[in-house]
Design an enzyme around this catalytic site. Structure first.
Site, PDB file in Angstrom:
ATOM      1  N   GLY C 148      -3.149   1.719   9.121  1.00  0.00           N
ATOM      2  CA  GLY C 148      -3.324   0.416   9.745  1.00  0.00           C
ATOM      3  C   GLY C 148      -2.800  -0.679   8.838  1.00  0.00           C
ATOM      4  N   CYS C 149      -2.500  -1.801   9.430  1.00  0.00           N
ATOM      5  CA  CYS C 149      -1.903  -2.890   8.645  1.00  0.00           C
ATOM      6  C   CYS C 149      -2.877  -3.412   7.601  1.00  0.00           C
ATOM      7  CB  CYS C 149      -1.418  -4.001   9.563  1.00  0.00           C
ATOM      8  SG  CYS C 149      -2.642  -4.587  10.754  1.00  0.00           S
TER       9      CYS C 149
END
Lengths: 343, 343, 343, 343
Positions: C148-149
């Site tokens: 995930g970012c």
């Protein structure tokens, strides 16, 4: 005396802004506010920016007794909602576009998707609500058609020149608008990631504010409408309109003469003034002001006029309250003398 | 009665905002405004957003008789400019940082570049101007040290928890500020093209607002200052501060208990309230409001509190006027009950 | 040799960015791209920014023979779409969150709305695709779970300190994200006028990236997960994540020691490096870079680490291509050595 | 073969962008870069976005042997710096305005503050570097005058119509620019807090890009310059120009005819194309592309053409590299086929 005000569709941006401006109005008070999707909530809960309205319910219809109604419903719906109030003797300011275009067939062509106007008798009597042009008629009106945000900027930029006959009737209006002009429910196409860091034109020479500009400038020429090429653009900011208007000069005039002509035209107008330098939209943020700045391009025989305003202020809710003030016999500037929020 | 107000350095953002807010104040009027670089101009000409002040000259010094003075000069200069007014019996609110830090040597260390405080006697008597904590003392003060924008947000977020002893004295304050916090004369490093579309931290754990937060939270614990790790960030917007504060819970409390604790603490405070959902900086734009929102992270035994305010409002000029109201015996909220400008 | 790549859901932001980055990849070529709503259009017509893909059709499913597939479908849908490709021997990088959380029940709790994981056998074998930690395992994987970012930024900020045992397992991650992190179809709540000039937190201490961060940091401690309080914020910019991470120091270390520890940890990593000053998100715009900057707050015994990346680059599509390079035995940096777009 | 490139004043935005684009150029390599204020630093240290240039020093003058030089010095300085390179046989692309205006006295009037041109012989031979108009002449040139950002957008919007004689020689160019157009050293007036959320015009009908547009459009009419009223505006974004151009139609043409005329004119141009819908500046971000969109306003007998480009791409550094490619006999598009960074 405090007048009682209702807002139809307070959940639109213009409705919210009218509520914001009314909070500190010395002679008017918001007592009713409708909004279908949020009906049942308190206004101050639905919109934390309006938290001071902690007690005011959003309702489906206006049940309170009111002296004035603003409508910011979508086009075509608005006329239907306004009509009963006008007929009942309530002063009505329609912030939507329904009562603006007077020419036969104009509503069908530009607004109604082919449907006829729902209240043609009221359309005939509605007064175009730009006090710089129609102050007395507004004061006497039962129903005012509040100007569109782009036309407000464009007409105020051009009216002195058109009235004085110093330009040819071949006008370009290049307008730049903040995104809030698209309205709260605008949805697709106005997502932050797409709109940010972007400029684009839309509805090139085909926006329904074009006939509105032409009609009102035409009224200053005895009904002879000028040609108006109108191109709106979206720029990445929330509020503000910058209209840059161009027309060939019809006769030799100097910069000083034009500046004086404009100053004279707006002498006495509480909210429109002539700027000595190119104006900034941000100098009007949160206010009912319009700044205009005419420039003679002598090299090319062209008049250029820049004008700026807050599309939710002088372009919508601020203008609506100014109209209300006139209709109620109040000071024209009541509740609207606000410095801009800057920076 | 209308009190006469002077602003020292009206050309800074806090000074401009104080002028904006004073325009509609019911009991105070701006009668003098200084600003070296623009002295000689009219305030309304120098700043078109303040066009309503068409007649007020910007001067080098305050010559008018005044009841109250705000100073928004740079640190160290401000104390020198404030002192004579205090001694002359004028109520003074210093928006700069000069009178905030009380510990011996703190001014030299954090503010003065090694120089001693120019008015140590006044430093001793100055009251920290956060009415949620010091209402009575402010009302009795001759000189108020207006809180820094970051400390205002952080202290209001943490005070109820610190006072109640529910958190350990080991606090993280992660703050995000709009660019106007850097001030009007900030110049290099805050150009649009660099700042736009960018987030960065600065002065990590080394900003002079850290001791200010620690001092005031310490006052709520009998002078025992908590550890505060403070990291400010710049985010691409003009106004607004979002402080996110973290501290380990010192004992078991539920979300409901903490929410009630916070609501109780701010009951009666006209401008700080507890938000039911994560608050948005934009809900305070142009106002003197602060919204706080405590969350118990039960999984990790941590209290998280988000708070938001307008750095030029409750973080500077709005707060200054609230302090003025108290010092003059006026209604604490006079002139400050404004809905936020939204959207 | 040129490898053939397919993108499932090219119409999401991560999919679009993968297509952008693949255009100039020396050894891989986009040959198939799906997207339900736009199926039937050419990619270059649907997205003018990708006009160079004038000939590539958007289809409903991938019919072309491909060597690698990226999926950027929404959570839960993605695992279902990826599984057949993995089983057919195609290398798969899942940009969605479906294959990240390994603990029994974690998918149901955080991602699936109570639904069980659609491919538990593949979940077991999926490798977490952060090359700074798992380079060899990624190179050998059939299925990579792209980070995930937020976790990418947080884990890269904290991994050296966690691995070296210099911090207590009680971590705060305060993350600021541009709006594109919300995805293209995010709709309501991310309209320009609301998001612009606003900062707010959301899902405070309750975001599904929290267990992801804890899991991967735990893996650096033999599986003993630290406590992680994670608070994401939206800031008004399109791209970029700034994670500010806080943890109490477990032993005395100097700034110089920590800086050296970090430099050593990332020596050889082509895309993550240690910045000498607080890093700016904009310094990574359009790239696969991550900049980390550790600071010892000796006064409070706290480690602060700032890290920045482009949420669509190292936080999504850039990372996915880096993983692809490793899985295919290519140069890890192939196609990704790009200066940032600045200003 | 790899050509060796030098950039004079790499610290300006155009210089930085040229360095960015050259990083991945297949046949050219940046080997020297000057910049007075930062001389002595490595380029990758001075500008973290260009971190890949870790080894390249910024110097005071170009000492390396080079095949090509770009100059992005300020006007008037640039010509002096370029001249020795041209005379030494180095291909020179001047990104500044010094070699653009050919008319006697034009440099003195518009650029030089009354000073004569420092190299009139080179002015005479310099070729205006817009490949869509002057491809062959550029390929043969020793010295190219790279177009201004506004003229690039305006000329590409208007050239097909002017060449075909379908419009009257009375043109309005209303241009909207991102702030980076003001340059890195622009300082005062472009602070974030002032520029954000603001639109304003500047140098109304008095900008030195006006004669440049008129000159090049005149060249398409046998030297007969049209009247051009040019008004630039600043909008709150970093990159991008949107030019909206207006001219009365000289004869009856349909939308389809004009669209075909434009498509035909740009057939074969690798970077300029005709958009089917109003184009967005963001569709060109980081690229060398220009999108033009002509619209016949039949109601008013007006042609409206919208065009968009990245002011640092096709408006400066991208264009410069395209010119370099032509001058060196490389593929015109070498190193420049990049999808736009979107969103």
């Amino acid at each position: 005396m405090t007048y009682r005000v209702g807002i139809i569709n307070v959940t639109g941006y213009a409705g919210m802004e009218a509520a914001r401006l009314l909070w500190n109005h010395p002679a008017a008070k918001l007592v009713a506010a409708t909004g279908r999707s949020l009906a049942g909530q308190r206004l101050g809960d639905a919109f934390p920016s309006l938290g001071l309205y902690a007690a005011l319910p959003i309702t489906e219809t206006i049940e309170e007794s009111v002296d004035v109604v603003f409508s910011s419903l979508p086009t075509a719906e608005s006329a239907k909602a306004c009509a009963p109030f006008v007929r009942a003797g309530v002063k009505v300011i329609d912030i939507a576009a329904d009562f603006r275009l007077k020419a036969p067939g104009a509503f069908e062509q530009w607004m109604g998707g082919g449907q006829p106007h729902p209240a043609p008798d009221l359309l005939a009597e509605a007064v175009y609500g730009l006090p710089e042009l129609n102050r007395e008629r507004i004061a006497a009106a039962r129903l005012v058609a509040n100007p569109g945000c782009y036309p407000a900027a464009a007409i105020l930029a051009l009216a002195p020149a058109v009235k004085a006959g110093i330009i040819e009737p071949s006008i370009v209006v290049d307008a730049k608008s903040g995104i809030s002009g698209a309205g709260r429910g605008s949805g697709g196409g106005f997502g932050y990631s797409e709109v940010n860091e972007d400029v684009s034109a839309y509805k090139i020479a085909n926006h329904n504010h074009q006939p509105e500009i032409a009609q009102e400038l035409g009224a200053l020429r005895g009904g002879d409408e000028p040609r108006v090429t109108f191109v709106p653009h979206l720029v990445p900011m929330t509020r503000g309109i910058h209209a840059t208007c161009y027309a060939p000069l019809a006769r030799d005039v100097t910069q000083a003469q034009v500046a004086e002509l404009y100053r004279e035209f707006y002498r006495g107008a509480p909210f429109t003034s002539v700027a000595a330098a190119p104006p900034h939209t941000k100098h009007t943020l949160g206010t009912n002001r319009c700044l205009v700045h005419p420039v003679v391009d002598a090299r090319n025989g062209m008049l250029v006029v820049a004008s700026v305003l807050d599309n939710l202020g002088k372009g919508a809710a601020g203008q609506a309250i100014e109209n209300m003030n006139l209709m109620l016999g109040l000071d024209q500037a009541a509740g609207l003398q606000l410095p801009a929020v800057y920076p």
